[in-house]
Design a protein around this motif. Structure first.
Motif, short mmCIF file in Angstrom:
data_model
loop_
_atom_site.label_atom_id
_atom_site.label_comp_id
_atom_site.label_asym_id
_atom_site.label_seq_id
_atom_site.Cartn_x
_atom_site.Cartn_y
_atom_site.Cartn_z
N MET A 1 75.43 15.65 2.36
CA MET A 1 76.01 14.88 3.46
C MET A 1 75.01 14.76 4.61
O MET A 1 74.88 13.71 5.23
N ARG A 2 74.28 15.83 4.86
CA ARG A 2 73.35 15.87 5.99
C ARG A 2 72.10 15.03 5.73
O ARG A 2 71.67 14.27 6.60
N ASP A 3 71.51 15.15 4.54
CA ASP A 3 70.25 14.45 4.29
C ASP A 3 70.43 13.06 3.68
O ASP A 3 69.45 12.34 3.45
N GLY A 4 71.67 12.68 3.38
CA GLY A 4 71.93 11.34 2.87
C GLY A 4 71.73 11.16 1.38
O GLY A 4 71.92 10.05 0.86
N THR A 5 71.35 12.24 0.67
CA THR A 5 71.12 12.13 -0.77
C THR A 5 72.39 11.71 -1.51
O THR A 5 72.33 11.00 -2.51
N MET A 6 73.53 12.15 -1.00
CA MET A 6 74.80 11.82 -1.65
C MET A 6 75.00 10.32 -1.77
O MET A 6 75.45 9.81 -2.81
N PHE A 7 74.66 9.60 -0.74
CA PHE A 7 75.00 8.17 -0.68
C PHE A 7 74.03 7.31 -1.50
O PHE A 7 74.30 6.13 -1.72
N LYS A 8 72.91 7.89 -1.96
CA LYS A 8 71.98 7.14 -2.79
C LYS A 8 72.48 6.98 -4.22
O LYS A 8 71.96 6.15 -4.96
N ARG A 9 73.45 7.79 -4.62
CA ARG A 9 73.91 7.77 -6.00
C ARG A 9 75.04 6.78 -6.26
O ARG A 9 75.53 6.69 -7.37
N GLY A 10 75.48 6.10 -5.24
CA GLY A 10 76.52 5.10 -5.43
C GLY A 10 77.90 5.59 -4.99
O GLY A 10 78.14 6.79 -4.84
N ILE B 1 65.24 12.45 -6.33
CA ILE B 1 65.87 11.27 -5.72
C ILE B 1 65.36 11.05 -4.30
O ILE B 1 65.14 9.90 -3.88
N SER B 2 65.17 12.14 -3.55
CA SER B 2 64.70 12.00 -2.16
C SER B 2 63.30 11.41 -2.09
O SER B 2 62.92 10.84 -1.06
N LYS B 3 62.53 11.52 -3.16
CA LYS B 3 61.18 10.97 -3.20
C LYS B 3 61.16 9.52 -3.69
O LYS B 3 60.08 8.96 -3.92
N GLY B 4 62.33 8.94 -3.86
CA GLY B 4 62.40 7.53 -4.22
C GLY B 4 62.42 7.24 -5.71
O GLY B 4 62.32 6.07 -6.11
N TYR B 5 62.54 8.28 -6.53
CA TYR B 5 62.60 8.08 -7.98
C TYR B 5 64.04 8.13 -8.48
O TYR B 5 64.91 8.74 -7.85
N ARG B 6 64.27 7.50 -9.63
CA ARG B 6 65.56 7.60 -10.28
C ARG B 6 65.61 8.85 -11.15
O ARG B 6 64.58 9.36 -11.59
#
Length: 456
Positions: free
Chosen positions: A277-286, A233-238
């Motif tokens: 929470m720190r790297d923002g990955t959580m918020f990419k999932r909706g 996800i961090s690399k921009g893929y689903r």
């Protein structure tokens, strides 16, 4: 009613409201899943199956290899410091076998194997996970240009013993994962069976961060599948889960092994909560993923906090048969039956030790901070509001009855997702929820003990 009671009532109402939102949203979205769009642009010759193995039962391993062979793809088995009978079984089905010099764990076995993968896609498969017919073909059909990883639904083989516990936990996970999967960003690409773009994940799998994850500077067992999911996800893929494709796996053989498995999952959950929470990955999932993650991660904190407060402040209450004391049982701690048993236990203990029982609400040492608090705060007011005793009593009862009713939609969703022995799985498997709660709190209070992170 004193201010402490009012706080409990307000806090209980808030948690009841959050639970209601959690159960309704996840129940609705878990049983209203849209069929995914599929493509036929990828070929089976583009896939290599990578299977790390260590101390697996030969009969189970051969069943897994047989299911891979039926997919008509290349496959590679990495023996983690082990050889026979896995080498012979692999060769019998036309696969390739590599043995590492010594046992170094699943991560290093996967890293060793991926160096030998030369196809566009790699399927990471556990040595106890059986593929369905056309399973890889179906997963491959979801691999469009924007997708970096595809996982599957997981069910347990009914071996008796721990099946019901493990199966209910798996269905609980499935319900929330189905709901979140609508965003196109899966909660988890399951380590049991997941398909990845090889060149996307190869650099990360070979990295020190993946091979030797660390917590507070020391090596720790952290969820490798969650790491890979977040990396994709961090690399921009689903990252997607194909719930129409189901693999079979074997549950832990004993409750003790299930307990250790849940400890690893709980520690990984806390670790990734703060990391995401720190790297923002959580918020990419909706928003639903964020709400679910916050709700399920913070819940053990709240339970533990209430329990500590109850023991320190209210646990010293010695009760008799006054009906108001049973109102306390309803109010403090949130579980009516459990606290009635605690009241009975207190009566027996104090009767034996003191030969009598006394009533104090709550019991406080004269001159203590709690005694001072009681004297200076009238019991019938809170923040200037008056609470009639009778109304408060029935409000508490209603709140606790409602707390059980909120789970009805979720139970219905679980019933829909279960496939065999539904009633028995719900009843017997519910014991796993108690185990999960104990495990979550234990994992939390031992999170700083780094030696315990290596428990397997």
């Amino acid at each position: 009613m004193n201010q402490v009671d009012a706080f409990y009532l307000i806090f209980g109402s808030l948690t009841l409201f959050l639970s209601l939102i959690y159960f309704i949203l996840n129940s609705y979205f878990s049983i209203n899943v849209e069929s995914p769009r599929r493509t036929d642009s990828n070929r089976l010759s583009d896939v290599t199956v990578l299977i790390p193995v260590y101390a697996e039962k030969p009969s189970i391993f051969e069943r897994v290899i047989s299911s891979v062979y039926a997919q008509d793809v290349k496959f590679l088995v990495v023996g983690d410091g082990c050889d026979e009978p896995y080498r012979s079984i692999t060769f019998r089905y036309g696969g390739k076998f590599i043995r590492t010099p010594s046992r170094a764990g699943k991560r290093n076995a996967v890293a060793t194997g991926i160096s030998h993968v030369d196809t566009k896609f790699v399927l990471l498969l556990d040595s106890d996970t059986v593929l369905p017919d056309d399973g890889i073909k179906r997963m491959l059909s979801l691999m469009d240009e924007g997708v970096g990883g595809v996982s599957v639904n997981v069910r347990n083989v009914n071996t008796g013993n721990t099946f019901y516990l493990a199966e209910l936990i798996e269905r609980l996970k499935e319900a929330t994962m189905r709901a979140v999967n609508r965003s196109g960003y899966a909660v988890l690409l399951n380590g049991k069976c997941s398909l990845y773009r090889t060149e996307l994940v190869r650099p990360f799998i070979l990295s020190e961060e993946f091979r030797n994850p660390k917590f507070m500077g020391r090596r720790a067992l952290i969820g490798d599948d969650k790491q890979l999911t977040n990396y994709v996800i961090s690399k921009g893929y689903r990252a997607l889960v194909d719930f129409e494709t189901t693999v079979l796996t074997y549950p832990p053989e004993t409750v003790k092994k299930l307990y250790k498995q849940l400890i690893r999952w709980s520690r990984a959950n806390y670790y990734f909560f703060f990391r995401e929470m720190r790297d923002g990955t959580m918020f990419k999932r909706g928003p639903l993923y964020v709400f679910n993650f916050l709700y399920t991660t913070i819940l053990p904190f709240l339970v533990m906090g209430i329990s500590i407060f109850d023991m320190i402040f209210l646990g010293s209450t010695i009760v008799d048969t006054d009906p108001t004391d049973y109102e306390l049982a309803l109010l403090h701690g949130g579980n009516f039956i459990l606290h009635l048993l605690m009241i009975l236990a207190k009566r027996i203990v104090f009767s034996l030790l003191l030969g009598t029982t006394t009533t104090h609400y709550p019991f406080t040492i004269p001159g203590s901070i709690f005694h001072h608090y009681q004297v200076n705060h009238p019991p019938s007011t809170f923040l200037g509001f008056h609470f009639p005793r009778l109304g408060f009593k029935y409000s508490v009862i209603l709140m606790h009855v409602a707390s059980y009713l909120t789970a009805i939609p979720f139970i219905y969703a679980l019933w829909r997702l279960l496939h065999e022995e539904k009633l028995k799985t719900l009843l017997v498997g519910s014991l796993a929820l108690a185990i999960q709660l104990v495990v979550s709190i234990y994992a939390l209070v031992t999170i700083w003990d780094q030696d315990k992170w290596l428990t397997r």
